[in-house]
Write a protein that holds these residues in place. Structure first.
Motif, mmCIF file in Angstrom:
data_model
loop_
_atom_site.group_PDB
_atom_site.id
_atom_site.type_symbol
_atom_site.label_atom_id
_atom_site.label_comp_id
_atom_site.label_asym_id
_atom_site.label_seq_id
_atom_site.Cartn_x
_atom_site.Cartn_y
_atom_site.Cartn_z
ATOM 1 N N PRO A 1 -2.019 9.802 -2.074
ATOM 2 C CA PRO A 1 -1.181 10.618 -1.203
ATOM 3 C C PRO A 1 0.285 10.467 -1.564
ATOM 4 N N VAL A 2 1.027 11.519 -1.366
ATOM 5 C CA VAL A 2 2.468 11.482 -1.606
ATOM 6 C C VAL A 2 3.126 10.907 -0.362
ATOM 7 N N LEU A 3 3.651 9.697 -0.473
ATOM 8 C CA LEU A 3 4.240 9.031 0.684
ATOM 9 C C LEU A 3 5.714 8.776 0.430
ATOM 10 N N ASP A 4 6.545 9.502 1.127
ATOM 11 C CA ASP A 4 7.990 9.333 1.020
ATOM 12 C C ASP A 4 8.483 8.771 2.341
ATOM 13 N N GLY A 5 9.104 7.617 2.314
ATOM 14 C CA GLY A 5 9.521 6.968 3.549
ATOM 15 C C GLY A 5 10.509 7.766 4.364
ATOM 16 N N ASN A 6 11.180 8.746 3.738
ATOM 17 C CA ASN A 6 12.191 9.517 4.459
ATOM 18 C C ASN A 6 11.653 10.833 5.004
ATOM 19 N N ILE B 1 0.837 -1.207 0.000
ATOM 20 C CA ILE B 1 0.000 0.000 0.000
ATOM 21 C C ILE B 1 0.868 1.251 0.000
ATOM 22 N N LEU B 2 1.876 1.269 0.860
ATOM 23 C CA LEU B 2 2.734 2.446 0.969
ATOM 24 C C LEU B 2 3.641 2.605 -0.251
ATOM 25 N N SER B 3 4.173 1.500 -0.746
ATOM 26 C CA SER B 3 5.116 1.575 -1.868
ATOM 27 C C SER B 3 4.434 2.008 -3.161
ATOM 28 N N TYR B 4 3.231 1.477 -3.401
ATOM 29 C CA TYR B 4 2.537 1.767 -4.658
ATOM 30 C C TYR B 4 1.459 2.837 -4.511
ATOM 31 N N LYS C 1 -12.679 -0.581 -7.961
ATOM 32 C CA LYS C 1 -12.342 -1.197 -9.243
ATOM 33 C C LYS C 1 -10.932 -0.842 -9.713
ATOM 34 N N ASP C 2 -10.508 0.382 -9.460
ATOM 35 C CA ASP C 2 -9.167 0.805 -9.871
ATOM 36 C C ASP C 2 -8.446 1.349 -8.648
ATOM 37 N N ILE C 3 -7.516 0.576 -8.129
ATOM 38 C CA ILE C 3 -6.836 0.961 -6.888
ATOM 39 C C ILE C 3 -5.625 1.851 -7.149
ATOM 40 N N PHE C 4 -5.364 2.158 -8.425
ATOM 41 C CA PHE C 4 -4.238 3.024 -8.761
ATOM 42 C C PHE C 4 -4.687 4.440 -9.091
ATOM 43 N N LYS C 5 -5.992 4.662 -9.139
ATOM 44 C CA LYS C 5 -6.518 5.997 -9.398
ATOM 45 C C LYS C 5 -7.230 6.498 -8.152
ATOM 46 N N GLY C 6 -7.557 7.774 -8.172
ATOM 47 C CA GLY C 6 -8.260 8.344 -7.031
ATOM 48 C C GLY C 6 -7.354 9.280 -6.274
#
Length: 284
Positions: free
Chosen positions: A249-254, A205-208, A241-246
């Motif tokens: 959030p910008v998630l940067d691990g650092n 979830i966090l990576s993609y 239906k589309d988990i890559f759209k919507g």
């Protein structure tokens, strides 16, 4: 009877994002781990313990349940204290908060006045509509500036599918989320397998930057289906239906996570799917 796992996020924003995304997964994993068909020596027509425990700890009065007009009680409370979540916490999830949320208005205003944003303030204010179940004599008089036991007393007796856990005062512990719907299995190996699955799911979830959000009313419907007999094979669940759209959030691990800009996804963002389709996908 319960298998629960807690994750520490890198920031409050990442914790809120994980809380929301995992909330939609709770019914799916509960059906996958279903292991409670027997009660007091009888075979039941359900596969999960959720509704049984929910009813067993439901301390709402008839007024709070809406069976009688409010007279001696203050709130109409729509769920047991052991139930699915009542609101998303991230900005991405706000538009999907489509169920009525009962809150303590005084607590809500106090939190807003202290600079807490609306979504988090209403979540905390919702916890305070319930009375504590247990009070320890040695914990009555505490320094709330340095101890959180009074808050944890209420927090820990609101048993929802997810739990948002602020850092304790004077501690190096960070912002955490607890994933709570899974059923305990018969062997350590099986329990470990489910825990590892959820851990890996959070990494994906966090990576993609996945988006599983659907209206909370549909998550509640999924919770009902998940408890039905053989739901893992026969149940149909609302899923995006589309988990890559919507809202990505910008998630940067650092760095601290931030909620992104919502995009237009059309009107039909979700559909009824089997767990097989949700987990394994389907051929086009």
């Amino acid at each position: 009877c319960c298998l629960q796992v807690t994750f520490q996020a890198c920031s409050i924003d990442e914790a809120r994002y994980l809380y929301d995304q995992l909330a939609t997964i709770c019914p799916i994993v509960m059906a996958l781990s279903a292991a409670s068909p027997f009660y007091r020596g009888y075979v039941s027509d359900i596969d999960c313990r959720w509704g049984v425990i929910s009813a067993s700890v439901d301390d709402r009065t008839q007024e709070e349940r809406g069976l009688k007009p409010l007279k001696n009680n203050k709130y109409r409370i729509f769920k047991s204290r052991y139930d699915s979540i009542d609101s998303y916490l991230s900005a991405c999830g706000e538009k999907y908060n489509d169920i009525e949320l009962t809150i303590d208005e005084e607590i809500f205003k106090q939190l807003l006045g202290a600079g807490i944003d609306k979504l988090l303030a209403q979540h905390i204010a919702h916890l305070f509509i319930r009375d504590p179940l247990s009070v320890f004599e040695e914990k009555l008089h505490l320094d709330d500036e340095n101890e959180s036991d009074h808050f944890e007393n209420l927090q820990s007796t609101n048993w929802q599918t997810m739990r948002f856990k602020p850092p304790p005062p004077n501690s190096e512990i960070g912002w955490r989320v607890e994933f709570r719907p899974m059923e305990v299995q018969l062997t350590d190996f099986e329990n470990a397998a489910y825990v590892v699955f959820v851990v890996l799911l959070t990494r994906v979830i966090l990576s993609y930057k996945l988006d599983f959000l659907i209206p909370l009313s549909k998550v509640d419907e999924n919770m009902k289906v998940a408890q039905e007999r053989n739901a893992v094979l026969e149940g149909m669940f609302y899923f995006r239906k589309d988990i890559f759209k919507g809202c990505n959030p910008v998630l940067d691990g650092n760095t601290a996570a931030q909620n992104g800009v919502q995009t237009d996804c059309g009107t039909e963002e979700d559909a009824l799917m089997s767990i097989d389709t949700i987990i394994n996908g389907k051929e086009r």
